[in-house]
Design a protein around this motif. Structure first.
Motif, PDB file in Angstrom:
ATOM      1  N   GLY A  27      -4.984   0.613   6.864  1.00  0.00           N
ATOM      2  CA  GLY A  27      -4.817  -0.149   8.092  1.00  0.00           C
ATOM      3  C   GLY A  27      -3.505  -0.899   8.185  1.00  0.00           C
ATOM      4  O   GLY A  27      -3.209  -1.532   9.190  1.00  0.00           O
ATOM      5  N   THR A  28      -2.686  -0.815   7.144  1.00  0.00           N
ATOM      6  CA  THR A  28      -1.397  -1.497   7.112  1.00  0.00           C
ATOM      7  C   THR A  28      -0.580  -0.955   5.949  1.00  0.00           C
ATOM      8  O   THR A  28      -1.141  -0.385   5.004  1.00  0.00           O
ATOM      9  CB  THR A  28      -1.572  -3.020   6.958  1.00  0.00           C
ATOM     10  OG1 THR A  28      -0.289  -3.652   6.926  1.00  0.00           O
ATOM     11  CG2 THR A  28      -2.304  -3.360   5.665  1.00  0.00           C
ATOM     12  N   LEU A  29       0.736  -1.144   6.013  1.00  0.00           N
ATOM     13  CA  LEU A  29       1.596  -0.733   4.907  1.00  0.00           C
ATOM     14  C   LEU A  29       1.728  -1.828   3.863  1.00  0.00           C
ATOM     15  O   LEU A  29       1.945  -1.571   2.688  1.00  0.00           O
ATOM     16  CB  LEU A  29       2.988  -0.361   5.427  1.00  0.00           C
ATOM     17  CG  LEU A  29       3.069   0.659   6.566  1.00  0.00           C
ATOM     18  CD1 LEU A  29       4.526   0.993   6.866  1.00  0.00           C
ATOM     19  CD2 LEU A  29       2.285   1.920   6.234  1.00  0.00           C
ATOM     20  N   THR A  49       8.259   8.327   7.059  1.00  0.00           N
ATOM     21  CA  THR A  49       8.052   8.402   5.618  1.00  0.00           C
ATOM     22  C   THR A  49       8.809   7.268   4.952  1.00  0.00           C
ATOM     23  O   THR A  49       9.963   6.999   5.294  1.00  0.00           O
ATOM     24  CB  THR A  49       8.572   9.748   5.070  1.00  0.00           C
ATOM     25  OG1 THR A  49       7.901  10.818   5.735  1.00  0.00           O
ATOM     26  CG2 THR A  49       8.334   9.853   3.574  1.00  0.00           C
ATOM     27  N   VAL A  50       8.152   6.603   4.014  1.00  0.00           N
ATOM     28  CA  VAL A  50       8.778   5.481   3.312  1.00  0.00           C
ATOM     29  C   VAL A  50       9.882   6.003   2.396  1.00  0.00           C
ATOM     30  O   VAL A  50       9.648   6.900   1.578  1.00  0.00           O
ATOM     31  CB  VAL A  50       7.735   4.693   2.488  1.00  0.00           C
ATOM     32  CG1 VAL A  50       8.417   3.582   1.688  1.00  0.00           C
ATOM     33  CG2 VAL A  50       6.667   4.119   3.403  1.00  0.00           C
ATOM     34  N   LYS A  51      11.086   5.457   2.561  1.00  0.00           N
ATOM     35  CA  LYS A  51      12.206   5.842   1.700  1.00  0.00           C
ATOM     36  C   LYS A  51      12.358   4.877   0.531  1.00  0.00           C
ATOM     37  O   LYS A  51      12.687   5.287  -0.575  1.00  0.00           O
ATOM     38  CB  LYS A  51      13.501   5.883   2.513  1.00  0.00           C
ATOM     39  CG  LYS A  51      13.487   6.898   3.646  1.00  0.00           C
ATOM     40  CD  LYS A  51      13.297   8.320   3.153  1.00  0.00           C
ATOM     41  CE  LYS A  51      14.490   8.826   2.365  1.00  0.00           C
ATOM     42  NZ  LYS A  51      14.332  10.234   1.966  1.00  0.00           N
ATOM     43  N   SER A  52      12.158   3.608   0.772  1.00  0.00           N
ATOM     44  CA  SER A  52      12.268   2.630  -0.318  1.00  0.00           C
ATOM     45  C   SER A  52      11.432   1.405   0.010  1.00  0.00           C
ATOM     46  O   SER A  52      11.233   1.066   1.179  1.00  0.00           O
ATOM     47  CB  SER A  52      13.736   2.206  -0.528  1.00  0.00           C
ATOM     48  OG  SER A  52      14.211   1.481   0.599  1.00  0.00           O
ATOM     49  N   HIS A  59       0.815  -1.216   0.000  1.00  0.00           N
ATOM     50  CA  HIS A  59       0.000   0.000   0.000  1.00  0.00           C
ATOM     51  C   HIS A  59       0.851   1.270   0.000  1.00  0.00           C
ATOM     52  O   HIS A  59       0.292   2.368   0.078  1.00  0.00           O
ATOM     53  CB  HIS A  59      -0.930  -0.002   1.219  1.00  0.00           C
ATOM     54  CG  HIS A  59      -1.880  -1.153   1.259  1.00  0.00           C
ATOM     55  ND1 HIS A  59      -2.921  -1.295   0.377  1.00  0.00           N
ATOM     56  CD2 HIS A  59      -1.936  -2.248   2.066  1.00  0.00           C
ATOM     57  CE1 HIS A  59      -3.600  -2.412   0.641  1.00  0.00           C
ATOM     58  NE2 HIS A  59      -3.005  -3.007   1.668  1.00  0.00           N
ATOM     59  N   VAL A  60       2.170   1.117  -0.050  1.00  0.00           N
ATOM     60  CA  VAL A  60       3.045   2.286   0.020  1.00  0.00           C
ATOM     61  C   VAL A  60       3.992   2.310  -1.174  1.00  0.00           C
ATOM     62  O   VAL A  60       4.167   1.318  -1.876  1.00  0.00           O
ATOM     63  CB  VAL A  60       3.875   2.290   1.323  1.00  0.00           C
ATOM     64  CG1 VAL A  60       2.984   2.446   2.528  1.00  0.00           C
ATOM     65  CG2 VAL A  60       4.725   1.024   1.426  1.00  0.00           C
ATOM     66  N   GLU A  61       4.608   3.456  -1.359  1.00  0.00           N
ATOM     67  CA  GLU A  61       5.688   3.624  -2.314  1.00  0.00           C
ATOM     68  C   GLU A  61       6.654   4.637  -1.706  1.00  0.00           C
ATOM     69  O   GLU A  61       6.396   5.190  -0.628  1.00  0.00           O
ATOM     70  CB  GLU A  61       5.156   4.118  -3.664  1.00  0.00           C
ATOM     71  CG  GLU A  61       4.412   5.427  -3.577  1.00  0.00           C
ATOM     72  CD  GLU A  61       3.785   5.840  -4.896  1.00  0.00           C
ATOM     73  OE1 GLU A  61       3.380   7.018  -4.996  1.00  0.00           O
ATOM     74  OE2 GLU A  61       3.698   5.006  -5.823  1.00  0.00           O
ATOM     75  N   SER A  62       7.751   4.868  -2.362  1.00  0.00           N
ATOM     76  CA  SER A  62       8.714   5.840  -1.851  1.00  0.00           C
ATOM     77  C   SER A  62       8.058   7.204  -1.682  1.00  0.00           C
ATOM     78  O   SER A  62       7.413   7.710  -2.601  1.00  0.00           O
ATOM     79  CB  SER A  62       9.910   5.953  -2.810  1.00  0.00           C
ATOM     80  OG  SER A  62      10.844   6.893  -2.338  1.00  0.00           O
ATOM     81  N   GLY A  63       8.177   7.772  -0.477  1.00  0.00           N
ATOM     82  CA  GLY A  63       7.566   9.065  -0.191  1.00  0.00           C
ATOM     83  C   GLY A  63       6.247   8.993   0.535  1.00  0.00           C
ATOM     84  O   GLY A  63       5.726  10.016   0.997  1.00  0.00           O
TER      85      GLY A  63
END
Length: 553
Positions: free
Chosen positions: A162-164, A257-260, A147-151
């Protein structure tokens, strides 16, 4: 005095020259002599770049033992009724404990309050300086949703999804659907994917009604979370549903914050696999402990919410009940509620050398041979790895527990051998290890042959990968079908007397080179100093499934 010293020095030099000359006269002809007594240089050999399979392995021996599965229930929740007795046989899904419903709801409320407090404490760290930290997998499974990407802001994603990330634990996806077609539990159906492909599915439960829809399970390999699928039976579409993860583990993180993102969707992960890196507050030692506490609370709430529907804890497997530690009216303070000796599984406990134990990971595949039963290729999975060595004398050994399916012939106490697969690559470009040359940081092969001088020529730099001690993966520099050349060792019929590939005859430029080629796994895969060797001196010695063709020219 100086004249005498000079005379002695000249005499010493003459003696050394004489010894070298005699040694050369005796050794060099032998190194170059054939059976017919003629002098020759080592022959040039050729090999082709082929596609094959490579894998690295660890080996161990041990004995079969009972597979005892632990049964856990939530802490601080009262037991209303214990439904089984020690020694009782149960089947998977049988009720074994009834929990107190009021106690469950009280614990859910308390856990939510604790979670809210932890989230507030983590949120208060947001203005601190930041550092990069890794989020690693705490379970083995397959990534089914990212559910995430960089940034991405972790707090925002947690609020929306509810989760990454979501990880499938049991290898299955599922879909609920309604249908008037009469199906039984265990009925096989076809699940039609959005890309037009179909996979086999099995009805797990339900009657097809609005209140009890059918649930079909299917593999999680290559199937997409959230995808709408059709259900076919006897060639006809009988319903449709949305793919969900049958048994999942969420990956939460409330701050940063997601970096990678370091894995891809559908990737297989193991305990310790790096999933992503997060930029988080720095300089607060409490952050890690708060994150750990939050993860535990999330996992507890997931379990409590499942239990709240009917308050019944069911048996996770078939087998015999043992080691009961709970009683009516009392909450479980710590430990496991009971164990179940499984009838369908058995453990192999093997000893792993101290030099190899760090390379072993949970959920690695293994192949097991049981001499007493004649079973040679049983599939197993590494489930436990000891932190401390066994008490046996000699070099330290560490216990690893491999789980495998039990057959009727298997008995506790039988000895068995295990080959644990560390890494495997299929259909990759390979060349014989003995063809590889090294000079400094360069790794290269010869792609030409000087017919007049009978020497290999035309150096081509390559990048190597996995090695099995006989063959080496080629990542760059060559393509399938390319021919490469190298010098062959000379034999007088009693063994090698000259290793052409390692000497100047294989090195027209008179450079100093090392040639790959290690002992095969049945020769321990170790060099003379006991260290792991690798292709060209850089990769660990594993087991080969393919041998590239070699032609003497």
């Amino acid at each position: 005095m100086s004249a005498k010293r000079s005379k002695k020095k000249r005499l010493f030099v003459l003696i050394v020259i004489l010894v070298i000359a005699v040694a050369a006269a005796l050794i060099v002809p032998k190194m170059l002599k054939t059976r017919g007594g003629e002098m020759q240089v080592p022959p040039v050999q050729s090999a082709k770049v082929t596609k094959g399979n490579l894998m690295t392995t660890l080996s161990g021996t041990g004995v079969l033992s009972e597979h005892k599965q632990k049964v856990t229930i939530p802490y601080n929740v009262a037991v209303k009724h214990l439904l089984v007795a020690d020694g009782q046989e149960v089947k998977e899904g049988d009720p074994i404990v009834m929990m107190d419903a009021d106690s469950i709801m009280e614990r859910i409320a308390a856990a939510r309050n604790e979670l809210s407090t932890v989230n507030d404490e983590i949120f208060n760290l947001v203005n601190a300086k930041t550092e990069i930290t890794a989020i690693n997998a705490k379970v083995a499974g397959r990534v089914k949703a990212i559910h995430v990407e960089s940034g991405s802001n972790c707090a925002t994603v947690m609020g929306e999804a509810g989760t990454l990330m979501r990880i499938s634990l049991d290898g299955l996806m599922c879909a609920d659907f309604k249908s008037e077609t009469q199906l039984n539990v265990g009925t096989k159906v076809q699940v039609m994917l959005a890309n037009g492909a179909s996979v086999d599915g099995i009805i797990e439960r339900g009657t097809g009604s609005d209140d009890a829809p059918y649930r079909v399970t299917l593999t999680d390999d290559g199937t997409n979370y959230g995808e709408t699928v059709g259900i076919n039976y006897d060639g006809n579409k009988i319903g449709e549903g949305t793919l969900e993860i049958h048994e999942q583990m969420i990956v939460p993180c409330a701050l940063g914050t997601v970096k990678s993102v370091n894995v891809s969707n559908n990737a297989r992960v193991y305990v310790g696999t790096k999933l992503m890196t997060i930029e988080v507050p720095k300089g607060n030692a409490n952050y890690e402990s708060l994150s750990t506490k939050r993860d535990k609370l999330v996992a507890e709430l997931n379990e409590l919410n499942k239990l709240a529907s009917d308050s019944i804890v069911t048996s996770p497997c078939s087998g015999q009940i043992h080691d009961i530690t709970i009683s009516d009216g009392q909450p479980l303070a710590k430990g496991d509620a009971m164990t179940i000796t499984r009838a369908d599984k058995i453990n192999l406990c093997v000893n792993i050398d101290e030099l190899d134990i760090s390379k072993l990971k949970k959920e690695m595949d293994a192949r097991v041979a049981v001499d007493a039963t004649g079973e040679k290729d049983m599939s197993g999975i590494v489930k436990e790895i000891a932190d401390k060595p066994s008490d046996d004398k000699g070099a330290p050994k560490y216990m690893a527990v491999i789980e495998l399916d039990k057959t009727e012939a298997m008995k506790v106490g039988m000895s068995a051998n295990a080959t644990i697969i560390k890494e495997k690559k299929d259909d990759v470009l390979t060349i014989p290890a003995e063809t590889i040359q090294e000079y400094g940081d360069r790794v290269f092969v010869y792609t030409g042959k000087d017919k007049e001088a009978q020497m290999p020529k035309d150096e081509v730099d390559i990048t190597t990968g996995l090695s099995d001690g006989k063959n080496v993966e080629v990542k760059t520099g060559l393509k399938e079908g390319d021919k490469i050349y190298y010098m062959a060792p000379i034999s007088d019929g009693n063994g090698l007397i000259g290793e052409g590939a390692k000497g100047d005859a294989a090195n027209p430029n008179n450079t100093s080179i090392n040639v790959g080629g290690e002992k095969s796994p049945d020769e321990s895969g170790k060099s003379s100093d006991g260290k792991d060797k690798d292709a060209g001196g850089k990769k660990e010695a594993p087991v080969s499934t393919d041998v590239s063709p070699v032609v003497v020219e």
